[in-house]
Design a protein around this motif. Structure first.
Motif, PDB file in Angstrom:
ATOM      1  N   LEU A 139     -10.825  -2.735   8.953  1.00  0.00           N
ATOM      2  CA  LEU A 139     -10.020  -3.708   9.677  1.00  0.00           C
ATOM      3  C   LEU A 139      -9.091  -4.460   8.730  1.00  0.00           C
ATOM      4  O   LEU A 139      -7.930  -4.699   9.052  1.00  0.00           O
ATOM      5  CB  LEU A 139     -10.930  -4.687  10.427  1.00  0.00           C
ATOM      6  CG  LEU A 139     -11.628  -4.073  11.650  1.00  0.00           C
ATOM      7  CD1 LEU A 139     -12.577  -5.067  12.292  1.00  0.00           C
ATOM      8  CD2 LEU A 139     -10.604  -3.591  12.669  1.00  0.00           C
ATOM      9  N   GLU A 140      -9.630  -4.794   7.519  1.00  0.00           N
ATOM     10  CA  GLU A 140      -8.766  -5.502   6.572  1.00  0.00           C
ATOM     11  C   GLU A 140      -7.530  -4.673   6.248  1.00  0.00           C
ATOM     12  O   GLU A 140      -6.414  -5.164   6.258  1.00  0.00           O
ATOM     13  CB  GLU A 140      -9.518  -5.822   5.276  1.00  0.00           C
ATOM     14  CG  GLU A 140      -8.567  -6.423   4.240  1.00  0.00           C
ATOM     15  CD  GLU A 140      -9.237  -6.874   2.959  1.00  0.00           C
ATOM     16  OE1 GLU A 140     -10.433  -6.594   2.790  1.00  0.00           O
ATOM     17  OE2 GLU A 140      -8.560  -7.508   2.149  1.00  0.00           O
ATOM     18  N   ARG A 141      -7.766  -3.379   6.003  1.00  0.00           N
ATOM     19  CA  ARG A 141      -6.635  -2.539   5.616  1.00  0.00           C
ATOM     20  C   ARG A 141      -5.684  -2.282   6.774  1.00  0.00           C
ATOM     21  O   ARG A 141      -4.478  -2.229   6.597  1.00  0.00           O
ATOM     22  CB  ARG A 141      -7.139  -1.221   5.031  1.00  0.00           C
ATOM     23  CG  ARG A 141      -7.619  -1.453   3.598  1.00  0.00           C
ATOM     24  CD  ARG A 141      -8.445  -0.308   3.084  1.00  0.00           C
ATOM     25  NE  ARG A 141      -9.608  -0.842   2.378  1.00  0.00           N
ATOM     26  CZ  ARG A 141      -9.900  -0.561   1.122  1.00  0.00           C
ATOM     27  NH1 ARG A 141      -9.150   0.251   0.427  1.00  0.00           N
ATOM     28  NH2 ARG A 141     -10.960  -1.078   0.553  1.00  0.00           N
ATOM     29  N   LEU A 142      -6.259  -2.148   7.980  1.00  0.00           N
ATOM     30  CA  LEU A 142      -5.394  -1.898   9.126  1.00  0.00           C
ATOM     31  C   LEU A 142      -4.590  -3.145   9.500  1.00  0.00           C
ATOM     32  O   LEU A 142      -3.491  -3.059  10.031  1.00  0.00           O
ATOM     33  CB  LEU A 142      -6.228  -1.442  10.333  1.00  0.00           C
ATOM     34  CG  LEU A 142      -6.799  -0.024  10.210  1.00  0.00           C
ATOM     35  CD1 LEU A 142      -7.726   0.277  11.368  1.00  0.00           C
ATOM     36  CD2 LEU A 142      -5.671   0.996  10.162  1.00  0.00           C
ATOM     37  N   MET A 143      -5.184  -4.323   9.214  1.00  0.00           N
ATOM     38  CA  MET A 143      -4.498  -5.562   9.580  1.00  0.00           C
ATOM     39  C   MET A 143      -3.407  -5.933   8.591  1.00  0.00           C
ATOM     40  O   MET A 143      -2.633  -6.838   8.835  1.00  0.00           O
ATOM     41  CB  MET A 143      -5.510  -6.720   9.669  1.00  0.00           C
ATOM     42  CG  MET A 143      -6.339  -6.713  10.925  1.00  0.00           C
ATOM     43  SD  MET A 143      -7.271  -8.249  11.109  1.00  0.00           S
ATOM     44  CE  MET A 143      -8.147  -8.367   9.574  1.00  0.00           C
ATOM     45  N   LYS A 144      -3.397  -5.219   7.449  1.00  0.00           N
ATOM     46  CA  LYS A 144      -2.494  -5.601   6.364  1.00  0.00           C
ATOM     47  C   LYS A 144      -1.036  -5.812   6.819  1.00  0.00           C
ATOM     48  O   LYS A 144      -0.411  -6.791   6.414  1.00  0.00           O
ATOM     49  CB  LYS A 144      -2.548  -4.565   5.244  1.00  0.00           C
ATOM     50  CG  LYS A 144      -2.439  -5.212   3.880  1.00  0.00           C
ATOM     51  CD  LYS A 144      -2.814  -4.233   2.800  1.00  0.00           C
ATOM     52  CE  LYS A 144      -3.492  -4.947   1.643  1.00  0.00           C
ATOM     53  NZ  LYS A 144      -4.115  -4.019   0.723  1.00  0.00           N
ATOM     54  N   PRO A 145      -0.502  -4.914   7.662  1.00  0.00           N
ATOM     55  CA  PRO A 145       0.878  -5.122   8.094  1.00  0.00           C
ATOM     56  C   PRO A 145       1.089  -6.464   8.806  1.00  0.00           C
ATOM     57  O   PRO A 145       2.197  -6.994   8.812  1.00  0.00           O
ATOM     58  CB  PRO A 145       1.118  -3.968   9.074  1.00  0.00           C
ATOM     59  CG  PRO A 145       0.117  -2.943   8.723  1.00  0.00           C
ATOM     60  CD  PRO A 145      -1.059  -3.674   8.180  1.00  0.00           C
ATOM     61  N   LEU A 146       0.019  -7.027   9.376  1.00  0.00           N
ATOM     62  CA  LEU A 146       0.152  -8.304  10.069  1.00  0.00           C
ATOM     63  C   LEU A 146       0.481  -9.430   9.088  1.00  0.00           C
ATOM     64  O   LEU A 146       0.863 -10.522   9.488  1.00  0.00           O
ATOM     65  CB  LEU A 146      -1.140  -8.656  10.814  1.00  0.00           C
ATOM     66  CG  LEU A 146      -1.494  -7.745  11.988  1.00  0.00           C
ATOM     67  CD1 LEU A 146      -2.811  -8.184  12.595  1.00  0.00           C
ATOM     68  CD2 LEU A 146      -0.390  -7.794  13.021  1.00  0.00           C
ATOM     69  N   GLY A 147       0.307  -9.140   7.780  1.00  0.00           N
ATOM     70  CA  GLY A 147       0.606 -10.119   6.750  1.00  0.00           C
ATOM     71  C   GLY A 147       2.025 -10.651   6.843  1.00  0.00           C
ATOM     72  O   GLY A 147       2.281 -11.807   6.510  1.00  0.00           O
ATOM     73  N   ILE A 148       2.950  -9.818   7.342  1.00  0.00           N
ATOM     74  CA  ILE A 148       4.337 -10.288   7.421  1.00  0.00           C
ATOM     75  C   ILE A 148       4.497 -11.386   8.467  1.00  0.00           C
ATOM     76  O   ILE A 148       5.452 -12.134   8.444  1.00  0.00           O
ATOM     77  CB  ILE A 148       5.340  -9.132   7.715  1.00  0.00           C
ATOM     78  CG1 ILE A 148       4.911  -8.368   8.956  1.00  0.00           C
ATOM     79  CG2 ILE A 148       5.502  -8.218   6.522  1.00  0.00           C
ATOM     80  CD1 ILE A 148       5.992  -7.466   9.501  1.00  0.00           C
ATOM     81  N   PHE A 149       3.528 -11.484   9.394  1.00  0.00           N
ATOM     82  CA  PHE A 149       3.584 -12.597  10.356  1.00  0.00           C
ATOM     83  C   PHE A 149       2.810 -13.794   9.823  1.00  0.00           C
ATOM     84  O   PHE A 149       2.380 -14.653  10.575  1.00  0.00           O
ATOM     85  CB  PHE A 149       3.006 -12.179  11.708  1.00  0.00           C
ATOM     86  CG  PHE A 149       3.715 -11.020  12.323  1.00  0.00           C
ATOM     87  CD1 PHE A 149       5.068 -11.109  12.631  1.00  0.00           C
ATOM     88  CD2 PHE A 149       3.049  -9.834  12.589  1.00  0.00           C
ATOM     89  CE1 PHE A 149       5.733 -10.039  13.194  1.00  0.00           C
ATOM     90  CE2 PHE A 149       3.714  -8.759  13.152  1.00  0.00           C
ATOM     91  CZ  PHE A 149       5.051  -8.860  13.452  1.00  0.00           C
ATOM     92  N   LYS A 150       2.573 -13.813   8.499  1.00  0.00           N
ATOM     93  CA  LYS A 150       1.847 -14.904   7.854  1.00  0.00           C
ATOM     94  C   LYS A 150       0.402 -15.024   8.347  1.00  0.00           C
ATOM     95  O   LYS A 150      -0.176 -16.097   8.372  1.00  0.00           O
ATOM     96  CB  LYS A 150       2.568 -16.243   8.046  1.00  0.00           C
ATOM     97  CG  LYS A 150       3.965 -16.285   7.464  1.00  0.00           C
ATOM     98  CD  LYS A 150       4.079 -17.433   6.482  1.00  0.00           C
ATOM     99  CE  LYS A 150       5.485 -17.707   6.047  1.00  0.00           C
ATOM    100  NZ  LYS A 150       6.169 -16.818   5.213  1.00  0.00           N
ATOM    101  N   ILE A 151      -0.151 -13.889   8.807  1.00  0.00           N
ATOM    102  CA  ILE A 151      -1.561 -13.907   9.172  1.00  0.00           C
ATOM    103  C   ILE A 151      -2.358 -13.597   7.922  1.00  0.00           C
ATOM    104  O   ILE A 151      -2.058 -12.632   7.210  1.00  0.00           O
ATOM    105  CB  ILE A 151      -1.853 -12.877  10.287  1.00  0.00           C
ATOM    106  CG1 ILE A 151      -1.121 -13.291  11.554  1.00  0.00           C
ATOM    107  CG2 ILE A 151      -3.350 -12.770  10.553  1.00  0.00           C
ATOM    108  CD1 ILE A 151      -1.214 -12.296  12.676  1.00  0.00           C
ATOM    109  N   LYS A 152      -3.359 -14.423   7.614  1.00  0.00           N
ATOM    110  CA  LYS A 152      -4.101 -14.261   6.372  1.00  0.00           C
ATOM    111  C   LYS A 152      -5.162 -13.185   6.560  1.00  0.00           C
ATOM    112  O   LYS A 152      -6.326 -13.482   6.799  1.00  0.00           O
ATOM    113  CB  LYS A 152      -4.719 -15.573   5.950  1.00  0.00           C
ATOM    114  CG  LYS A 152      -3.671 -16.637   5.677  1.00  0.00           C
ATOM    115  CD  LYS A 152      -4.273 -17.809   4.933  1.00  0.00           C
ATOM    116  CE  LYS A 152      -3.248 -18.851   4.619  1.00  0.00           C
ATOM    117  NZ  LYS A 152      -2.514 -18.667   3.400  1.00  0.00           N
TER     118      LYS A 152
END
Lengths: 266, 283
Positions: A139-152
Motif C-alpha cells: 500500500l505504501e508503494r502504491l500510494m506513492k503517487p498520491l504524494g503529489i497531492f501532499k498526502i503523507k
C-alpha cells in the motif's frame, strides 16, 4: 483467549498466490472487483465466478476459512437479495398486496447475491495470502503517487506498521490489567449492559496511560535509530515482479476481455 | 581527546514553576568524564542519580544546559551534526517492548540502516551479521511479541548494531528482564566489546553485571562519586554503602568476614575469585 485474535486473517501456506507480488495482488483485486460489477449477463457472471473459484483453489487456504468470512455477512446478502426481488420493472410474475415480483427482479436479486459472494471471496483471498507487513508495504508503494497531492504516504504506512506491531502487545497488556482489576475485586461479568460498560472504565484508563507512555518511549527509540521521516529512506525488502506476476496480469486481462465480449455479443 | 568526553556537563529540566521558586535542581552537576575507544565502561548509581540522563546525552537525545559533551570530537549541541552523533553512538533503552518498530524481527533490525539510506543489499548483510552477533539469527522471521524479554532486548541491540556504531550505550538494559535474560544480554554485549572492539557504556544498578568491565564510574546525586577498575571501586565498601549503593555479593561477604578478623589480600568480585580467596585465607 484475548490473544487469539489474528490480524488480517493471514494464513501461511505455500500456494502460488502467496508468492505473487503484493502490489500486483492489490491492483488485480481492484480490477477484478470492478469486473464483478460489470457483468451484465449470466455468461459474463459465469466467467468471473470461474475466476474466483480458481483463485480460491489456488490460494491453498482451507474452504472452511472462506465460509467463516462468508458467515459474517450472510444476513447482508439475504437482505439485499430479498429487497432486490421486489424492485424490477416489467410484467409481474407474482403479485400480492404491495409485493410484485418480476422477471427482472429475480434476475437482479440473483446477480446482486452472487456478486457480493464473489466480492467477499476474492477480497478474502488477498488477506489470506498476504501477510499484514507485505500488505502495508504494498500500500505504501502504491500510494506513492498520491504524494503529489501532499498526502503523507510514508507516514500513513509507518502508522499502519506500528499499529500492527503493537496490537499484540496492547492485547497482552489489556489481559494483565483485567486480571489486576479482578484481583482488586472488579466485577466484569455480571449486571446489565450499562453496568458492564462502566466496568470497562478501570481497564481503559490504565491502558490509555500506558499506551501514551509507550508512544513516548517508542518515539525516543526511533530517534535513537536516526528516524527522520520518509525522505532519504531506503528499504531492505525490495519487491520484484516476476514471471508469475506477468501471468497473473495476463489472466486477468483475458478474463476482462471475455467479460466485455460476453456483455456485447451474448 | 577521548571518544566520548564531557566537560563540566550540567543538566536540569526546565520548568517555569521551578524557576519562579528558584529551586532548579541539577540532574547532572558539572560532570567531567571520558570514555576511551574500545573500552567497556559501567556507570552505576541508584535511581535518580542522573545516570540515565547522562546516557541520553551521549547520543544527543538530551542536550546539555551547561558545559559540553563531545562525541568523537563533535559537540552534541551542534544541531547540524546530530545524526552524525547518533550514527556513532547507539542507545539501547530499558524496555525492549517499546523499542521494536516492526512486526518481524529482521525488518525491525533493518529499521536503523533504512533510516540512514543504506543500499538494500548492504542492509541485508548488516541485518544478518547483527543478528548473528547477538545470536538471534534463527529468529529472524519471528514476531517480536512472541520472544522472551532477553531475546527482545538482544533484537534491540542488533537494531542498533546494524547502524554500525562505534559505541553502544545501554541504559539499564536488564532492569526488566529475568535472571536468564539478564545473563543473555550481558554475554552478548561483552562479546561485542571483546570480539568486535565496540565501545560499550553499560548503565546499571545491578553491581554483579559490572564485574567484567574495564572501568566503573559511580554517579551519585548528579556528581561523579568515584571511578576506577572494578577492584578499586568495590574495595571502598563502606563509602559506597554510605551512598546507598551495593557491592557484588562476594565482595560483601568477604568485607564482612574481614570485619571479624579475617585478612584478605584483595576483595573478590566474582564467585570464583571468592572461592579462591576463601581457600587461601582459611586453608
Amino acid at each position: 483467549m484475548i490473544g487469539d485474535i489474528t490480524l488480517g486473517q493471514y494464513y501461511p501456506a505455500k500456494g502460488i498466490l502467496h508468492r505473487l507480488d503484493p502490489r500486483i495482488k492489490v491492483l488485480l483485486l481492484m480490477a477484478s472487483i470492478v469486473l464483478i460489477f460489470c457483468t451484465f449477463n449470466f455468461y459474463a457472471l459465469g466467467i468471473v465466478t470461474a475466476l474466483v473459484i480458481a483463485s480460491v483453489i489456488m490460494s491453498k487456504v482451507p474452504l472452511k476459512l472462506y465460509l467463516k468470512s462468508m458467515k459474517a455477512i450472510i444476513f447482508v446478502i439475504l437482505l439485499t437479495a430479498v429487497l432486490n426481488l421486489f424492485y424490477g420493472a416489467g410484467e409481474p410474475i407474482f403479485e400480492w398486496w404491495v409485493f410484485r415480483i418480476t422477471r427482472a427482479g429475480i434476475h437482479n436479486s440473483i446477480f446482486i447475491a452472487v456478486r457480493i459472494v464473489l466480492l467477499v471471496m476474492l477480497s478474502s483471498t488477498l488477506t489470506f495470502t498476504t501477510s499484514p507487513t507485505d500488505l502495508t508495504d504494498a500500500l505504501e508503494r502504491l500510494m506513492k503517487p498520491l504524494g503529489i497531492f501532499k498526502i503523507k504516504t510514508h507516514e500513513i504506512a509507518m502508522m499502519m506498521t506500528i499499529a500492527l506491531r503493537f496490537v499484540p502487545t496492547l492485547l497482552e497488556e489489556t489481559d494483565k490489567i483485567m486480571s489486576a482489576q479482578k484481583a482488586r475485586g472488579a466485577d466484569m461479568e455480571s449486571g446489565n449492559i450499562l453496568k458492564r460498560i462502566k466496568a470497562l472504565i478501570p481497564i481503559l484508563i490504565p491502558l490509555f496511560v500506558s499506551a501514551f507512555r509507550r508512544a513516548y518511549e517508542l518515539a525516543m527509540a526511533m530517534e535513537c535509530r536516526c528516524y527522520q521521516g520518509g525522505s532519504g529512506r531506503t528499504r531492505m525488502k525490495q519487491l520484484h515482479m516476476g514471471a508469475r506476476d506477468a501471468v497473473a496480469i495476463i489472466i486477468i486481462a483475458l478474463v476482462t476481455a471475455g467479460v466485455v465480449l460476453c456483455n456485447i455479443f451474448l | 581527546m577521548d571518544f566520548i568526553e564531557t566537560r563540566n556537563l550540567t543538566f536540569f529540566y526546565e520548568s517555569e514553576e521551578d524557576e519562579q521558586q528558584n529551586n532548579v535542581r541539577n540532574v547532572l552537576d558539572s560532570v567531567s568524564i571520558s570514555v576511551k575507544q574500545g573500552e567497556f565502561l559501567a556507570v552505576i548509581g541508584h535511581n535518580g542519580s542522573g545516570k540515565s540522563t547522562l546516557s541520553k546525552h551521549m547520543n544527543a537525545i538530551l542536550l546539555p544546559t551547561g558545559g559540553k559533551m563531545y562525541v568523537d570530537g563533535i559537540d552534541t549541541s551542534d544541531e547540524s551534526r546530530i545524526y552524525d552523533v547518533r550514527r556513532k553512538v547507539g542507545l539501547v533503552l530499558q524496555n525492549p517492548d517499546n523499542q521494536l518498530v516492526a512486526s518481524i524481527v529482521e525488518e525491525d533490525v533493518a529499521f536503523g540502516p533504512e533510516n540512514l539510506g543504506v543500499e538494500p543489499e548492504e542492509i541485508r548483510r548488516r541485518v544478518d551479521s547483527a543478528l548473528k552477533a547477538v545470536d538471534m539469527y534463527e529468529y529472524r522471521l519471528h514476531a517480536p511479541h512472541k520472544l522472551s524479554g532477553g531475546q527482545k532486548q538482544r533484537v534491540a541491540i542488533a537494531g542498533i548494531l546494524a547502524m554500525e556504531p562505534d559505541c553502544i550505550v545501554l541504559d539499564e538494559p536488564t532492569a526488566m528482564l529475568d535472571p536468564k535474560g539478564r545473563e543473555e544480554v550481558i554475554t552478548a554485549i561483552t562479546r561485542l566489546n571483546k570480539e568486535q572492539g565496540i565501545t560499550v557504556v553499560l548503565i546499571t544498578h545491578n553491581m554483579e553485571e559490572t564485574v567484567g568491565c574495564d572501568r566503573i564510574i559511580v554517579i551519585d546525586d548528579g556528581k561523579v562519586l568515584t571511578e576506577g577498575t572494578p577492584h578499586r571501586v568495590f574495595s571502598q565498601v563502606d563509602r559506597l554503602r554510605r551512598h546507598h549503593l551495593d557491592v557484588p555479593q562476594s565482595t560483601e561477604l568477604c568485607s564482612r568476614l574481614s570485619a571479624i578478623g579475617l585478612n584478605f589480600s584483595n576483595l573478590p568480585l566474582s564467585t570464583e575469585e571468592c572461592v579462591e580467596e576463601l581457600l587461601e585465607v582459611l586453608g
